[in-house]
Design an enzyme around this catalytic site. Structure first.
Site, short mmCIF file in Angstrom:
data_model
loop_
_atom_site.label_atom_id
_atom_site.label_comp_id
_atom_site.label_asym_id
_atom_site.label_seq_id
_atom_site.Cartn_x
_atom_site.Cartn_y
_atom_site.Cartn_z
CB THR A 11 -0.99 -0.15 1.21
OG1 THR A 11 -0.16 0.13 2.46
CG2 THR A 11 -1.65 -0.58 1.58
CD GLN A 13 7.52 7.01 -4.16
OE1 GLN A 13 7.14 8.27 -3.89
NE2 GLN A 13 8.26 6.41 -2.98
CG ASP A 57 2.65 -5.57 11.51
OD1 ASP A 57 1.96 -4.62 11.94
OD2 ASP A 57 4.12 -5.85 12.02
CG LEU A 58 7.22 -6.86 7.54
CD1 LEU A 58 8.97 -5.52 7.31
CD2 LEU A 58 7.40 -7.95 7.48
CB SER A 83 9.16 4.94 4.99
OG SER A 83 8.01 5.21 4.25
CB SER A 135 17.22 3.22 3.09
OG SER A 135 17.54 4.86 2.82
CD GLU A 137 18.32 8.92 5.53
OE1 GLU A 137 18.78 8.87 6.02
OE2 GLU A 137 18.33 9.50 4.32
CE1 TYR A 159 13.27 3.81 6.90
CE2 TYR A 159 15.70 4.78 6.47
CZ TYR A 159 14.60 4.50 5.19
OH TYR A 159 14.02 4.13 4.49
P1 NAP Z 1 5.85 3.83 2.53
O1 NAP Z 1 5.34 4.55 0.97
O2 NAP Z 1 6.08 4.64 3.42
O3 NAP Z 1 5.24 2.86 2.58
C1 NAP Z 1 6.11 1.29 2.96
C2 NAP Z 1 4.68 0.80 3.74
O4 NAP Z 1 5.27 -0.43 4.55
C3 NAP Z 1 3.15 0.80 3.95
O5 NAP Z 1 2.50 0.66 2.92
C4 NAP Z 1 2.71 0.25 5.29
O6 NAP Z 1 2.14 0.11 5.80
C5 NAP Z 1 3.84 -1.26 5.68
N1 NAP Z 1 4.29 -1.09 6.84
C6 NAP Z 1 4.34 0.35 8.18
N2 NAP Z 1 4.74 -0.36 8.55
C7 NAP Z 1 4.36 -1.98 8.69
C8 NAP Z 1 4.53 -2.78 9.39
N3 NAP Z 1 5.11 -2.97 10.96
N4 NAP Z 1 4.49 -4.45 8.51
C9 NAP Z 1 3.68 -4.54 7.45
N5 NAP Z 1 3.81 -3.52 6.82
C10 NAP Z 1 4.12 -2.47 7.33
O7 NAP Z 1 7.23 3.62 1.56
P2 NAP Z 1 7.78 4.12 0.51
O8 NAP Z 1 8.03 5.08 0.20
O9 NAP Z 1 7.11 3.66 -0.13
O10 NAP Z 1 8.93 3.04 0.63
C11 NAP Z 1 9.02 1.70 0.13
C12 NAP Z 1 10.18 0.45 0.88
O11 NAP Z 1 11.81 1.72 0.55
C13 NAP Z 1 10.71 1.18 2.33
O12 NAP Z 1 11.27 -0.13 2.98
C14 NAP Z 1 11.69 2.46 2.57
O13 NAP Z 1 12.65 1.69 4.11
C15 NAP Z 1 12.54 1.70 1.91
N6 NAP Z 1 13.15 3.06 1.04
C16 NAP Z 1 12.08 4.42 0.64
C17 NAP Z 1 13.02 5.44 0.11
C18 NAP Z 1 12.49 6.46 -0.71
O14 NAP Z 1 12.95 7.15 -0.93
N7 NAP Z 1 10.85 6.11 -0.83
C19 NAP Z 1 14.29 5.71 0.18
C20 NAP Z 1 15.16 4.46 0.10
C21 NAP Z 1 14.88 2.85 0.89
P3 NAP Z 1 0.73 1.03 6.32
O15 NAP Z 1 -0.11 2.23 5.13
O16 NAP Z 1 -0.75 0.45 6.69
O17 NAP Z 1 1.40 0.99 7.76
#
Ligand code: NAP
Length: 345
Positions: A11, A13, A57-58, A83, A135, A137, A159
């Site tokens: 769900t 991005q 859930d993770l 995230s 990441s 980060e 993080y």
């Molecule tokens: P996002 O939009 O915040 O999506 C995070 C997803 O993880 C959501 O579907 C959320 O579901 C789910 N989630 C959160 N806690 C959870 C749990 N305990 N168990 C199961 N699901 C859980 O993040 P994104 O931007 O798509 O990023 C995707 C991945 O890439 C992440 O791991 C992020 O850390 C990594 N990343 C992102 C970036 C960036 O710039 N976007 C850069 C580097 C790495 P709910 O909405 O239900 O909480």
């Protein structure tokens, strides 16, 4: 037979873009959604007829084993995470549990369902391939710029530390157990579907200012620089990384940085306003871009995956502003973003 993929964080991005991409390639897509999620109101609301969703859930190992057992995936994309980096200082233990231990639980779920319990070389070619969303980060105070696959982790936040653990563990499961496990070390990537961080805060504020809903936008550091790309490009890299003969880690980024000031200038320009009339800057914890020296060295992704970003920084910023403007001017868009719109100061 079409391939099967299981996506955690479906769900989010990246999860939503990856789902669209894989469905377009003919995959059967399974998604893990948290018990609290309402998929209909999420970024995959338009895809519900085409995906199979599983609650989990993770932080709950049993739910992950059940999900892998049910989906029997060829590929697992572990995108779920807490995230938002600043939040990890307020909920440090949860960040470690989800972003660090969650990776361990996911890898163990694959191992358990595959029936492989002994190191080393216990994995089998038929076992699912695993992608971990790592990441930049984790580089934090990097000793070198740009960062590549061998740059040592030096995180500066809970993080980043949790992501470093997940990254290292993914390499362990690959090297010791023979699992096809990939860590994609992704630099910032944005889109109209991004949660509000610096970039989305800017695009939303610019749309609101254009519509007269607010007048000022406050940002902490206009000179902070980041390597920003488009999320739709990054999900292609994830998929490509799992199609290679051998598993490896990949840095995924554009290799170019831009400042927050560049972003603000382009964003206001898109709506015909002068950013200097609306933007204030100065220190404030919420808007802090934590690291300044992060820039990708994506040579391996270029040479081995043939991957290149297709959307420029300027196109990305304009796309986000246009989308937020459309969202705020249509009833549907306003209703779809109540949480996001409410967070803009
Ligand atoms: P996002 O939009 O915040 O999506 C995070 C997803 O993880 C959501 O579907 C959320 O579901 C789910 N989630 C959160 N806690 C959870 C749990 N305990 N168990 C199961 N699901 C859980 O993040 P994104 O931007 O798509 O990023 C995707 C991945 O890439 C992440 O791991 C992020 O850390 C990594 N990343 C992102 C970036 C960036 O710039 N976007 C850069 C580097 C790495 P709910 O909405 O239900 O909480």
């Amino acid at each position: 037979m079409s391939k099967r993929a299981l996506i955690t964080g479906i769900t989010g991005q990246d999860g939503s873009y990856l789902t669209e991409y894989l469905l377009g390639l003919g995959y059967q897509v399974w998604g893990l959604v948290t018990p609290r999620a309402d998929p209909r109101a999420s970024r995959i609301g338009h895809l519900l007829a085409e995906v199979s969703l599983l609650r989990g859930d993770l932080t709950d190992a049993e739910s992950l084993v059940a999900a892998v057992d049910r989906a029997r995936p060829d590929e697992v994309y572990n995108l779920a995470a807490m995230s938002f980096v600043p939040l990890s200082w307020q909920q440090a233990e949860l960040a470690a549990d989800v972003n660090g231990m969650g990776v361990l639980r996911m890898l163990e779920a694959i191992r358990i369902v595959s029936g492989r319990d002994g190191p080393p070389g216990g994995a089998h070619p038929g076992d699912p391939r695993f992608y971990q969303a790592s990441s930049s980060e984790m580089f934090g105070n990097a000793a070198e710029t740009p960062q590549h696959e061998h740059t040592p982790p030096q995180p500066r936040s809970p993080y980043g530390a949790a992501k470093a653990y997940g990254h290292l563990l993914t390499g362990n499961y690959r090297d010791a157990l023979g699992l096809y496990a990939v860590s994609g070390i992704m630099f910032n990537h944005e889109s109209p579907r991004r949660r509000p961080g610096v970039a989305r805060k800017i695009s939303l504020a610019v749309a609101r200012i254009k519509l007269g809903h607010q007048d000022k936008l406050h940002l902490d550091r206009l000179d902070a620089r980041r390597d920003w790309g488009y999320a739709g490009d990054y999900v292609r890299a994830m998929h490509l990384a799992l199609q290679q003969d051998r598993a490896a880690d990949y840095v995924i980024g554009t290799g170019r940085t831009h400042s927050v000031r560049d972003m603000v200038r382009i964003a206001f320009d898109e709506v015909g306003l002068d950013w200097r009339d609306h933007v204030t800057s100065g220190s404030g914890p919420e808007d802090t871009v934590e690291t300044d020296l992060l820039r990708a060295d994506p040579v391996r992704a270029h040479s081995r995956l043939g991957w290149r970003p297709t959307v420029s920084f300027e196109e990305l910023v304009r796309m986000m502003v246009d989308s937020d403007l459309r969202g705020l001017t249509t009833e549907r868009g306003a209703a779809a973003h109540p949480r996001i719109a409410g967070q803009v100061g």
